[in-house]
Design a protein around this motif. Structure first.
Motif, PDB file in Angstrom:
ATOM      1  N   PHE A  43       0.827  -1.202   0.000  1.00 25.66           N
ATOM      2  CA  PHE A  43       0.000   0.000   0.000  1.00 25.66           C
ATOM      3  C   PHE A  43       0.866   1.258   0.000  1.00 25.66           C
ATOM      4  O   PHE A  43       0.571   2.226  -0.701  1.00 25.66           O
ATOM      5  CB  PHE A  43      -0.942  -0.025   1.204  1.00 25.66           C
ATOM      6  N   ALA A  44       1.938   1.239   0.763  1.00 27.14           N
ATOM      7  CA  ALA A  44       2.884   2.354   0.727  1.00 27.14           C
ATOM      8  C   ALA A  44       3.574   2.431  -0.635  1.00 27.14           C
ATOM      9  O   ALA A  44       3.842   3.524  -1.149  1.00 27.14           O
ATOM     10  CB  ALA A  44       3.913   2.205   1.841  1.00 27.14           C
ATOM     11  N   ALA A  45       3.845   1.260  -1.230  1.00 30.46           N
ATOM     12  CA  ALA A  45       4.479   1.238  -2.559  1.00 30.46           C
ATOM     13  C   ALA A  45       3.603   1.934  -3.594  1.00 30.46           C
ATOM     14  O   ALA A  45       4.109   2.611  -4.500  1.00 30.46           O
ATOM     15  CB  ALA A  45       4.757  -0.203  -2.985  1.00 30.46           C
ATOM     16  N   ARG A  46       2.298   1.786  -3.474  1.00 23.88           N
ATOM     17  CA  ARG A  46       1.390   2.486  -4.393  1.00 23.88           C
ATOM     18  C   ARG A  46       1.640   3.986  -4.369  1.00 23.88           C
ATOM     19  O   ARG A  46       1.690   4.632  -5.423  1.00 23.88           O
ATOM     20  CB  ARG A  46      -0.059   2.223  -3.978  1.00 23.88           C
ATOM     21  N   VAL A  47       1.771   4.522  -3.186  1.00 23.12           N
ATOM     22  CA  VAL A  47       1.955   5.964  -3.052  1.00 23.12           C
ATOM     23  C   VAL A  47       3.316   6.377  -3.605  1.00 23.12           C
ATOM     24  O   VAL A  47       3.447   7.403  -4.279  1.00 23.12           O
ATOM     25  CB  VAL A  47       1.796   6.408  -1.588  1.00 23.12           C
ATOM     26  N   ARG A  48       4.346   5.584  -3.341  1.00 22.14           N
ATOM     27  CA  ARG A  48       5.671   5.879  -3.893  1.00 22.14           C
ATOM     28  C   ARG A  48       5.627   5.923  -5.417  1.00 22.14           C
ATOM     29  O   ARG A  48       6.240   6.789  -6.054  1.00 22.14           O
ATOM     30  CB  ARG A  48       6.693   4.846  -3.408  1.00 22.14           C
ATOM     31  N   ILE A  49       4.901   4.975  -6.011  1.00 23.38           N
ATOM     32  CA  ILE A  49       4.791   4.930  -7.472  1.00 23.38           C
ATOM     33  C   ILE A  49       4.062   6.165  -7.988  1.00 23.38           C
ATOM     34  O   ILE A  49       4.498   6.802  -8.957  1.00 23.38           O
ATOM     35  CB  ILE A  49       4.061   3.642  -7.926  1.00 23.38           C
ATOM     36  N   SER A  95      -4.134   4.276   0.912  1.00 24.99           N
ATOM     37  CA  SER A  95      -3.412   4.433  -0.356  1.00 24.99           C
ATOM     38  C   SER A  95      -4.327   4.827  -1.510  1.00 24.99           C
ATOM     39  O   SER A  95      -3.975   5.685  -2.332  1.00 24.99           O
ATOM     40  CB  SER A  95      -2.675   3.134  -0.693  1.00 24.99           C
ATOM     41  N   GLU A  96      -5.496   4.224  -1.584  1.00 25.96           N
ATOM     42  CA  GLU A  96      -6.423   4.504  -2.678  1.00 25.96           C
ATOM     43  C   GLU A  96      -6.843   5.980  -2.666  1.00 25.96           C
ATOM     44  O   GLU A  96      -6.912   6.633  -3.708  1.00 25.96           O
ATOM     45  CB  GLU A  96      -7.644   3.597  -2.522  1.00 25.96           C
ATOM     46  N   ILE A  97      -7.104   6.494  -1.475  1.00 22.77           N
ATOM     47  CA  ILE A  97      -7.517   7.898  -1.329  1.00 22.77           C
ATOM     48  C   ILE A  97      -6.328   8.827  -1.580  1.00 22.77           C
ATOM     49  O   ILE A  97      -6.473   9.884  -2.209  1.00 22.77           O
ATOM     50  CB  ILE A  97      -8.113   8.126   0.065  1.00 22.77           C
ATOM     51  N   ILE A  98      -5.148   8.424  -1.116  1.00 23.97           N
ATOM     52  CA  ILE A  98      -3.949   9.251  -1.308  1.00 23.97           C
ATOM     53  C   ILE A  98      -3.653   9.432  -2.795  1.00 23.97           C
ATOM     54  O   ILE A  98      -3.331  10.536  -3.253  1.00 23.97           O
ATOM     55  CB  ILE A  98      -2.736   8.626  -0.592  1.00 23.97           C
ATOM     56  N   ASP A 189      -3.423   0.138 -12.433  1.00 22.84           N
ATOM     57  CA  ASP A 189      -2.076  -0.437 -12.536  1.00 22.84           C
ATOM     58  C   ASP A 189      -1.290  -0.201 -11.245  1.00 22.84           C
ATOM     59  O   ASP A 189      -0.636  -1.110 -10.725  1.00 22.84           O
ATOM     60  CB  ASP A 189      -1.322   0.187 -13.717  1.00 22.84           C
ATOM     61  N   ILE A 190      -1.390   1.027 -10.730  1.00 18.34           N
ATOM     62  CA  ILE A 190      -0.677   1.361  -9.491  1.00 18.34           C
ATOM     63  C   ILE A 190      -1.216   0.550  -8.320  1.00 18.34           C
ATOM     64  O   ILE A 190      -0.467   0.106  -7.453  1.00 18.34           O
ATOM     65  CB  ILE A 190      -0.791   2.875  -9.205  1.00 18.34           C
ATOM     66  N   ALA A 191      -2.528   0.326  -8.301  1.00 13.16           N
ATOM     67  CA  ALA A 191      -3.141  -0.433  -7.210  1.00 13.16           C
ATOM     68  C   ALA A 191      -2.716  -1.891  -7.216  1.00 13.16           C
ATOM     69  O   ALA A 191      -2.549  -2.516  -6.156  1.00 13.16           O
ATOM     70  CB  ALA A 191      -4.665  -0.333  -7.301  1.00 13.16           C
ATOM     71  N   LEU A 192      -2.518  -2.458  -8.406  1.00 15.08           N
ATOM     72  CA  LEU A 192      -2.257  -3.897  -8.512  1.00 15.08           C
ATOM     73  C   LEU A 192      -0.781  -4.267  -8.551  1.00 15.08           C
ATOM     74  O   LEU A 192      -0.386  -5.307  -8.009  1.00 15.08           O
ATOM     75  CB  LEU A 192      -2.956  -4.453  -9.758  1.00 15.08           C
ATOM     76  N   VAL A 193       0.051  -3.445  -9.165  1.00 15.98           N
ATOM     77  CA  VAL A 193       1.426  -3.879  -9.457  1.00 15.98           C
ATOM     78  C   VAL A 193       2.261  -4.209  -8.220  1.00 15.98           C
ATOM     79  O   VAL A 193       3.119  -5.113  -8.283  1.00 15.98           O
ATOM     80  CB  VAL A 193       2.144  -2.862 -10.378  1.00 15.98           C
ATOM     81  N   PRO A 194       2.053  -3.584  -7.054  1.00 16.83           N
ATOM     82  CA  PRO A 194       2.834  -4.035  -5.891  1.00 16.83           C
ATOM     83  C   PRO A 194       2.551  -5.484  -5.502  1.00 16.83           C
ATOM     84  O   PRO A 194       3.431  -6.159  -4.959  1.00 16.83           O
ATOM     85  CB  PRO A 194       2.390  -3.072  -4.779  1.00 16.83           C
ATOM     86  N   PHE A 195       1.348  -5.973  -5.808  1.00 12.45           N
ATOM     87  CA  PHE A 195       1.026  -7.366  -5.510  1.00 12.45           C
ATOM     88  C   PHE A 195       1.601  -8.300  -6.571  1.00 12.45           C
ATOM     89  O   PHE A 195       1.950  -9.448  -6.277  1.00 12.45           O
ATOM     90  CB  PHE A 195      -0.492  -7.551  -5.412  1.00 12.45           C
ATOM     91  N   TYR A 196       1.716  -7.814  -7.800  1.00 10.59           N
ATOM     92  CA  TYR A 196       2.370  -8.611  -8.830  1.00 10.59           C
ATOM     93  C   TYR A 196       3.795  -8.951  -8.409  1.00 10.59           C
ATOM     94  O   TYR A 196       4.295 -10.044  -8.671  1.00 10.59           O
ATOM     95  CB  TYR A 196       2.387  -7.844 -10.160  1.00 10.59           C
TER      96      TYR A 196
END
Length: 253
Positions: A43-49, A95-98, A189-196
């Motif tokens: 979730f933090a990775a999403r924000v970094r991306i 993360s989603e809201i950020i 893409d941002i929401a999913l790729v950290p889980f990939y």
């Protein structure tokens, strides 16, 4: 008497301030950005991306989740979780809201959500699908991935089945598009790729082969990893393994 005369201002002065002074004021404010982070967190990775996609400079404050900082407790008093984005002293959580906040505030560079209302709603739906547990199927990427990561035996196999089912639905939505938003890398893409990033790690200890089950999704993931904003924001396989051992130690597994 015209509006400009009533307020005692010149139209030229107002136009000058609007177009030449205010943008620089906004740029100055935009630099006052702090991210309360924890590097293994997807979730933090999403924000970094998202921040990297927008080219936003920020101060990263790494949190110790076993000993949370007073700042985290103050800025997220409800959940006490990362990530938290602090912009000019004001916190935004989840993360989603950020990501949506970042897209609203820094509009010019690399839009993350479509401008079309329907496509925007669709992107929000799929991001919610990735995030939300939905009984009785419990098909959520994070929860299913956590079962694969942290469980053994029957629970781990259940997690793998759930994760594959979830990813197959996402693969149908992706279709033949390079990204979920079409030609443009964006919100889903941002929401999913950290889980990939987890999927490759799962191969090493859970006999989990996503490529055999969802080849299009794997190609999408590889394409995302070619982006500097993604590759520099996600932990590598060695870091993932270190995080795995850390979590097991914390949970006394």
């Amino acid at each position: 008497m015209c509006h400009f005369c009533r307020v005692g201002g010149s139209p030229l002065i107002i136009i000058y301030v609007h177009y030449f002074i205010e943008p620089f004021m906004t740029i100055g404010m935009a630099n006052e950005v702090i991210l309360l982070d924890y590097w293994p967190s997807p979730f933090a990775a999403r924000v970094r991306i998202a921040l990297a996609e927008k080219g936003i400079e920020y101060e990263c404050k790494e949190e110790d989740l076993a000993n949370k900082s007073p700042l985290l407790m103050k800025m997220n008093p409800i959940h006490h979780k990362v990530p938290v984005l602090i912009h000019n002293g004001k916190p935004t959580c989840e993360s989603e809201i950020i990501i949506q906040y970042i897209d609203d505030v820094w509009k010019v560079e690399s839009p993350l959500l479509p401008s079309d209302s329907y496509l925007k709603a669709k992107a929000r739906f799929w991001t919610s699908f990735i995030n939300t547990k939905d009984p009785p199927n419990w098909m959520q990427v994070h929860e299913s991935g956590r079962k694969v990561w942290m469980s053994k035996g029957v629970d781990q196999e259940t997690g793998k089945e759930e994760l594959i089912e979830c990813c197959k639905l996402l693969e149908v939505e992706l279709g033949d598009k390079p990204y979920f938003g079409g030609e443009n890398f964006g919100f889903v893409d941002i929401a999913l790729v950290p889980f990939y990033n987890w999927f490759n790690f799962f191969k090493n200890f859970a006999a989990f082969n996503m490529e055999a089950e969802c080849p299009k999704l794997v190609k999408w993931g590889n394409r995302c990893m070619e982006r500097e904003s993604v590759s520099k924001s996600l932990p590598n396989s060695d870091q993932m393994y270190a995080a795995f051992l850390e979590f097991k130690k914390m949970l006394h597994m």
